[in-house]
Design a protein around this motif. Structure first.
Motif, PDB file in Angstrom:
ATOM      1  N   LEU A 192      47.337 -64.120 -71.492  1.00  0.00           N
ATOM      2  CA  LEU A 192      47.736 -65.125 -70.500  1.00  0.00           C
ATOM      3  C   LEU A 192      47.859 -64.502 -69.115  1.00  0.00           C
ATOM      4  CD1 LEU A 192      48.789 -67.939 -69.713  1.00  0.00           C
ATOM      5  CD2 LEU A 192      51.076 -67.172 -70.397  1.00  0.00           C
ATOM      6  N   GLU A 193      48.528 -63.348 -69.042  1.00  0.00           N
ATOM      7  CA  GLU A 193      48.691 -62.687 -67.746  1.00  0.00           C
ATOM      8  C   GLU A 193      47.337 -62.252 -67.185  1.00  0.00           C
ATOM      9  OE1 GLU A 193      51.393 -62.580 -65.978  1.00  0.00           O
ATOM     10  OE2 GLU A 193      52.460 -63.641 -67.566  1.00  0.00           O
ATOM     11  N   LYS A 196      45.514 -65.226 -65.682  1.00  0.00           N
ATOM     12  CA  LYS A 196      46.090 -65.606 -64.393  1.00  0.00           C
ATOM     13  C   LYS A 196      45.580 -64.703 -63.272  1.00  0.00           C
ATOM     14  CE  LYS A 196      50.599 -66.038 -64.705  1.00  0.00           C
ATOM     15  NZ  LYS A 196      51.959 -65.775 -65.247  1.00  0.00           N
ATOM     16  N   ARG A 220      43.152 -63.184 -74.329  1.00  0.00           N
ATOM     17  CA  ARG A 220      42.715 -64.104 -73.269  1.00  0.00           C
ATOM     18  C   ARG A 220      41.680 -65.096 -73.802  1.00  0.00           C
ATOM     19  NH1 ARG A 220      38.322 -63.431 -70.565  1.00  0.00           N
ATOM     20  NH2 ARG A 220      38.239 -61.177 -70.925  1.00  0.00           N
TER      21      ARG A 220
END
Length: 249
Positions: A192-193, A196, A220
């Motif tokens: 997720l990071e 982003k 991801r």
């Protein structure tokens, strides 16, 4: 009618090979299938030598224009060659071969060499390894500057339009939170990071959390393709216990 038959097959399976499509039409001729596919707005995979097909209405492309289904990669940019050219040209800081392979989950060495030979991208040795930049000189200059920041500050993360180093306090908080997660949750959180952050996120998140970039890429891709077993998340008996109301005496 024949085109609708292919559409129903692909909606059911999401992806299919040429033999499967020919069987659905009852034909042995590839061109017959292609004629029907053209009416449906289709994509062929950039992985597996282009042997898989899907429809535009099925694919859920991410911010990079990529979509994966059962480990088969599709790109809104088309072939592997065209996808490599587009991603390199639009990247923030260029791509080393291993970085692009992490993003695409396929080997790209031959494709990058061909693009460089044809002048469609620019190949330059940076910090002991080859990095691929846009052919446009102005874009390449900006990418080179961003690459210098990344190489000198491996924990640099992008916030908004700028680049900064994660403060020690925030880094400690992230690592503490990360340590509370199980293995699967760690992979998904890292993914997720990375999503982003965009380009280069796998490598930067991996450096921050002490993970392999491939693990971050897997998380991801699972999130972006919605390849997550929700039943494992919603375990029976989990969640907040119901509150028993007390009757007034």
């Amino acid at each position: 009618m024949d085109a609708e038959r292919l559409r129903r097959l692909l909606l059911d399976q999401q992806i299919a090979t040429m033999p499967e499509l020919k069987a659905a039409l009852g034909t042995d001729v590839d061109m017959t299938v292609f004629r029907k596919l053209r009416a449906l707005a289709y994509h062929s995979s950039y992985s597996h030598r282009g042997k898989y097909y899907t429809l535009d209405e099925i694919a859920r492309f991410d911010a990079l224009g990529l979509w994966s289904c059962r480990s088969v990669g599709f790109s809104k940019h088309g072939t592997l060659l065209r996808t490599c050219e587009t991603l390199v040209s639009a990247s923030e800081a260029g791509y080393a071969t291993d970085e692009l392979e992490t993003v695409l989950c396929v080997g790209v060495k031959d494709a990058l060499r061909k693009l460089a030979r044809e002048g469609r991208i620019f190949r330059e040795q940076v910090a002991g390894r080859f990095v691929h930049f846009a052919a446009d000189r102005a874009v390449r200059r900006d990418q080179g500057r961003a690459r210098q920041v990344w190489d000198t500050q491996p924990s640099a993360l992008a916030f908004g339009a700028g680049v900064r180093v994660v403060p020690d306090e925030l880094k400690a908080a992230i690592i503490l939170f990360f340590s509370l997660l199980d293995e699967r949750q760690r992979r998904l959180y890292a993914g997720l990071e990375s999503a982003k952050l965009g380009h280069g996120g796998d490598r930067r998140v991996a450096a921050l959390l002490g993970l392999d970039p491939g693990t971050v890429a897997t998380g991801r891709q699972q999130l972006l393709s919605r390849d997550v077993d929700l039943e494992r998340v919603r375990r029976r008996g989990g969640g907040r216990k119901p509150v028993e109301k007390k009757r007034p005496r």
